[in-house]
Scaffold this active site. Structure first.
Site, short mmCIF file in Angstrom:
data_model
loop_
_atom_site.label_atom_id
_atom_site.label_comp_id
_atom_site.label_asym_id
_atom_site.label_seq_id
_atom_site.Cartn_x
_atom_site.Cartn_y
_atom_site.Cartn_z
N ARG A 171 -12.03 -26.85 20.41
CA ARG A 171 -11.49 -26.60 19.08
C ARG A 171 -9.95 -26.92 18.87
NH1 ARG A 171 -14.68 -21.53 18.75
NH2 ARG A 171 -13.11 -20.04 19.18
N ARG A 175 -1.19 -32.75 21.72
CA ARG A 175 -0.62 -33.69 21.11
C ARG A 175 0.58 -34.26 22.03
NH1 ARG A 175 -0.31 -30.41 16.67
NH2 ARG A 175 -2.40 -30.29 15.15
N ARG A 246 -18.16 -10.40 21.39
CA ARG A 246 -16.92 -9.54 21.68
C ARG A 246 -16.42 -8.99 20.50
NH1 ARG A 246 -16.08 -9.34 26.77
NH2 ARG A 246 -13.82 -9.52 26.63
N ARG A 276 -2.88 -11.20 22.16
CA ARG A 276 -1.66 -11.54 21.33
C ARG A 276 -1.20 -10.57 20.75
NH1 ARG A 276 -5.51 -15.51 17.06
NH2 ARG A 276 -6.79 -13.92 16.74
N GLU A 299 -3.64 -7.15 20.29
CA GLU A 299 -5.00 -7.47 20.07
C GLU A 299 -5.72 -7.26 21.60
OE1 GLU A 299 -5.69 -10.41 17.17
OE2 GLU A 299 -7.30 -11.05 18.11
N TYR A 347 -19.51 -19.02 15.40
CA TYR A 347 -18.40 -18.89 15.09
C TYR A 347 -17.97 -19.84 14.01
CZ TYR A 347 -13.44 -18.65 14.99
OH TYR A 347 -12.12 -18.34 14.46
N ASP A 349 -15.56 -20.78 10.92
CA ASP A 349 -14.15 -20.63 10.22
C ASP A 349 -14.43 -20.42 8.69
OD1 ASP A 349 -12.01 -20.79 11.84
OD2 ASP A 349 -12.21 -22.69 11.98
P1 FAD Z 1 -18.38 -11.57 7.37
O1 FAD Z 1 -16.77 -11.86 6.54
O2 FAD Z 1 -18.57 -11.04 8.54
O3 FAD Z 1 -18.96 -10.64 6.11
C1 FAD Z 1 -20.41 -10.02 6.59
C2 FAD Z 1 -20.23 -8.57 5.74
O4 FAD Z 1 -21.59 -8.23 5.67
C3 FAD Z 1 -19.26 -7.56 6.49
O5 FAD Z 1 -18.69 -7.27 5.39
C4 FAD Z 1 -20.47 -6.55 6.79
O6 FAD Z 1 -19.63 -5.20 6.52
C5 FAD Z 1 -21.46 -6.80 5.86
N1 FAD Z 1 -22.75 -6.30 6.31
C6 FAD Z 1 -23.29 -6.72 7.67
N2 FAD Z 1 -24.42 -6.12 7.81
C7 FAD Z 1 -24.72 -5.44 6.73
C8 FAD Z 1 -25.65 -4.63 6.23
N3 FAD Z 1 -27.03 -4.37 7.05
N4 FAD Z 1 -25.59 -3.77 4.86
C9 FAD Z 1 -24.30 -4.02 4.28
N5 FAD Z 1 -23.66 -4.74 4.74
C10 FAD Z 1 -23.57 -5.55 5.78
N6 FAD Z 1 -11.32 -18.56 10.23
C11 FAD Z 1 -10.57 -19.29 9.56
O7 FAD Z 1 -10.73 -20.20 8.73
N7 FAD Z 1 -8.94 -19.04 9.75
C12 FAD Z 1 -8.67 -18.17 10.92
O8 FAD Z 1 -7.47 -18.29 11.17
C13 FAD Z 1 -9.80 -17.11 11.10
N8 FAD Z 1 -9.45 -16.30 11.98
C14 FAD Z 1 -10.33 -15.55 12.70
C15 FAD Z 1 -9.89 -14.54 13.63
C16 FAD Z 1 -10.77 -13.42 14.11
C17 FAD Z 1 -10.43 -12.48 14.96
C18 FAD Z 1 -12.18 -13.66 13.73
C19 FAD Z 1 -12.99 -12.98 14.40
C20 FAD Z 1 -12.45 -14.67 12.72
C21 FAD Z 1 -11.49 -15.54 12.15
N9 FAD Z 1 -11.83 -16.51 11.28
C22 FAD Z 1 -11.21 -17.48 10.84
C23 FAD Z 1 -13.36 -16.59 10.68
C24 FAD Z 1 -13.75 -15.76 9.61
O9 FAD Z 1 -13.50 -14.48 9.85
C25 FAD Z 1 -15.24 -15.91 9.10
O10 FAD Z 1 -15.30 -17.53 8.77
C26 FAD Z 1 -15.74 -15.13 7.81
O11 FAD Z 1 -15.34 -13.81 8.24
C27 FAD Z 1 -17.31 -15.35 7.72
O12 FAD Z 1 -17.41 -14.90 6.47
P2 FAD Z 1 -18.89 -14.22 6.29
O13 FAD Z 1 -19.01 -13.69 4.85
O14 FAD Z 1 -20.06 -14.95 7.05
O15 FAD Z 1 -19.10 -13.02 7.25
N1 UDP Z 2 -7.16 -20.03 24.08
C1 UDP Z 2 -6.47 -20.00 25.40
N2 UDP Z 2 -4.94 -19.70 25.41
C2 UDP Z 2 -4.40 -19.67 24.13
C3 UDP Z 2 -5.23 -19.87 23.00
C4 UDP Z 2 -6.64 -20.20 23.01
O1 UDP Z 2 -6.80 -19.91 26.66
O2 UDP Z 2 -3.40 -19.32 24.09
C5 UDP Z 2 -8.57 -20.31 24.33
C6 UDP Z 2 -9.45 -19.11 24.45
O3 UDP Z 2 -10.54 -19.35 25.15
C7 UDP Z 2 -9.86 -19.26 22.76
C8 UDP Z 2 -10.14 -20.73 22.82
O4 UDP Z 2 -9.05 -21.33 23.30
O5 UDP Z 2 -11.09 -18.55 22.65
C9 UDP Z 2 -10.18 -21.14 21.21
O6 UDP Z 2 -8.76 -20.98 20.79
P1 UDP Z 2 -8.62 -20.48 19.32
O7 UDP Z 2 -7.35 -20.40 19.08
O8 UDP Z 2 -9.45 -21.34 18.36
O9 UDP Z 2 -9.38 -19.02 19.32
P2 UDP Z 2 -9.55 -17.92 18.05
O10 UDP Z 2 -9.16 -18.60 16.74
O11 UDP Z 2 -11.17 -18.47 18.23
O12 UDP Z 2 -9.27 -16.76 18.68
#
Ligand code: FAD
Ligand code: UDP
Length: 374
Positions: A171, A175, A246, A276, A299, A347, A349
């Site tokens: 992912r 560079r 996780r 982080r 976090e 996973y 985005d």
């Molecule tokens: P979700 O956002 O998880 O929505 C699902 C919803 O369903 C939830 O609100 C939940 O409460 C509800 N639900 C589940 N089961 C039930 C049930 N039985 N009854 C009623 N409600 C229910 N993407 C990016 O593009 N850029 C980023 O920088 C980025 N950072 C991230 C950082 C973290 C820490 C994480 C974990 C993810 C990140 N993502 C990022 C990914 C992003 O969060 C997801 O792409 C997005 O949330 C997916 O949307 P979704 O609608 O599929 O699921």
């Molecule tokens: N990662 C790492 N060190 C860093 C940043 C990322 O080891 O400083 C690894 C880690 O395993 C992470 C993966 O690279 O899950 C992908 O990074 P990304 O920034 O995409 O993580 P996410 O957005 O999923 O938290």
């Protein structure tokens, strides 16, 4: 027809709007008390800063349709994700770029020499990397791997990098210039009023009824079809076992002015228990100066237990096998479609989530025209 959409994240919102625009009634349920799913943003009560409640979210995409779609529902401000990393008591820039390499090795290499330098360190005996560790060693060699990836990955996943798939590291860019943009995508931005406002606008259409604080399991209504964006194993009552996730714990703290000078700093050493620190006012640089205080989140990652928010699907071999069995059950389930991050246990985005939901809308149109909706 009356449809049900489970989950008010991006996946559910896109589907619900589409159905309502086709003249149908749609009940959207989410057990949380807010819209936006894991992308939810809200104003911090003490500082006024817009915070990303479930972790930092930066919108980035290469997909024109998705970029055009989200901009219909809110203004996106230009935002480039530039991540800093602390390793061995020093601050570096990520993703690994020419500045990282020169700072780490104390060199002043140009792009071509740096490429040759890193290639000489990379393990060329690994021609088809399978694990995270093999991918790292074949890409950047042992020193950078140890400094930036080994400890962080152990903390993030709770596993040895030898047990994780190479795809996780793929992912990230590598560079040989001074570009420290974390993403390669041409479109990147931050919604001016947060992600929840975007989801609210997507859902603001006649025909959509939103029920917050309402679980799918508690519904007694009947529907033509259910679009389920919750966890697929939960839908089936975990009857084949629980898919591993996780989860994250966020430790909030407030400081005066500016705490760390940037939005995200990764802590790559294994001895530091968190992965982080995010300082949320820096996600909205256009308004950051208006806040006298700043709010940050440390976090911590751990294995999700019952009742924890599922964040990152672990997707090891046995989980993929369990997922295949759940997918087989899902295929048998009439009048239910599984979508999104939790519905497909991948996973994803935000942009991929939206792109896939839009593709599902195209399929819905075809099926409704044919008089079916399976
Ligand atoms: P979700 O956002 O998880 O929505 C699902 C919803 O369903 C939830 O609100 C939940 O409460 C509800 N639900 C589940 N089961 C039930 C049930 N039985 N009854 C009623 N409600 C229910 N993407 C990016 O593009 N850029 C980023 O920088 C980025 N950072 C991230 C950082 C973290 C820490 C994480 C974990 C993810 C990140 N993502 C990022 C990914 C992003 O969060 C997801 O792409 C997005 O949330 C997916 O949307 P979704 O609608 O599929 O699921
Ligand atoms: N990662 C790492 N060190 C860093 C940043 C990322 O080891 O400083 C690894 C880690 O395993 C992470 C993966 O690279 O899950 C992908 O990074 P990304 O920034 O995409 O993580 P996410 O957005 O999923 O938290």
């Amino acid at each position: 027809m009356v449809f049900c959409v489970v989950g008010a994240g991006f996946s559910g919102a896109v589907i619900a709007r589409h159905l309502a625009e086709r003249g149908h009634k749609v009940v959207v349920v989410d057990e949380r008390p807010h819209l936006g799913g894991n992308c939810h943003t809200e104003r911090d009560a003490q500082t006024g800063v817009m915070v990303h409640r479930y972790g930092p979210h930066i919108f980035h995409t290469a997909d024109e349709r998705t970029w055009a779609y989200v901009q219909r529902f809110g203004t996106f401000r230009p935002y480039i994700n530039r991540v800093k990393a602390i390793s061995g008591g020093r601050v570096y820039t990520l993703p690994v770029n020419l500045l990282t390499i020169n700072q780490f090795f104390g060199t002043t290499l140009g792009p071509k020499d740096a490429l040759a330098f890193i290639q000489a360190k990379a393990d060329r005996s690994i021609t088809d990397p399978q694990s995270f560790e093999e991918q790292a060693l074949s890409m950047i060699g042992p020193e950078l791997y140890r400094a930036f990836f080994y400890g962080y990955t152990r903390k993030q996943w709770g596993l040895e990098p030898t047990e994780l798939p190479a795809s996780i590291l793929k992912r990230l860019p590598l560079r040989f210039n001074y570009d420290d943009n974390y993403f390669n995508h041409p479109y990147q931005g931050m919604p001016e009023n947060g992600y929840t406002a975007i989801v609210e606008n997507i859902l603001a259409v006649d025909g959509v009824e939103v029920r917050l604080g309402c679980s799918f399991e508690s519904l007694t209504d009947t529907f033509e079809h259910v679009f389920y964006t919750g966890p697929i194993d939960r839908y089936f009552g975990f009857r084949l076992g629980r898919l591993g996730y996780r989860t994250l714990d966020f430790e909030r703290f407030v400081d005066d002015g500016d705490h760390q000078g940037t939005a995200v700093i990764n802590y790559c050493d294994e001895q530091v228990p968190y992965t982080r620190i995010s300082e949320h006012k820096h996600f909205a640089p256009w308004e950051q100066d208006q806040f006298s205080k700043t709010v940050c989140f440390r976090e911590y990652s751990r294995l999700a237990g019952e009742g924890d928010v599922p964040y990152y699907p672990i997707r090891l071999v046995h989980e993929k096998r369990m997922l295949d069995s759940y997918i087989a059950l899902a295929r048998e389930e009439k009048a239910v479609s599984f979508l999104g991050r939790l519905g497909t246990y991948r996973y994803l985005d935000m942009d991929v989530t939206i792109k896939e939901a839009l593709a599902a809308c195209d399929l819905i149109d075809t099926q409704l025209a044919a008089g079916t909706c399976d």
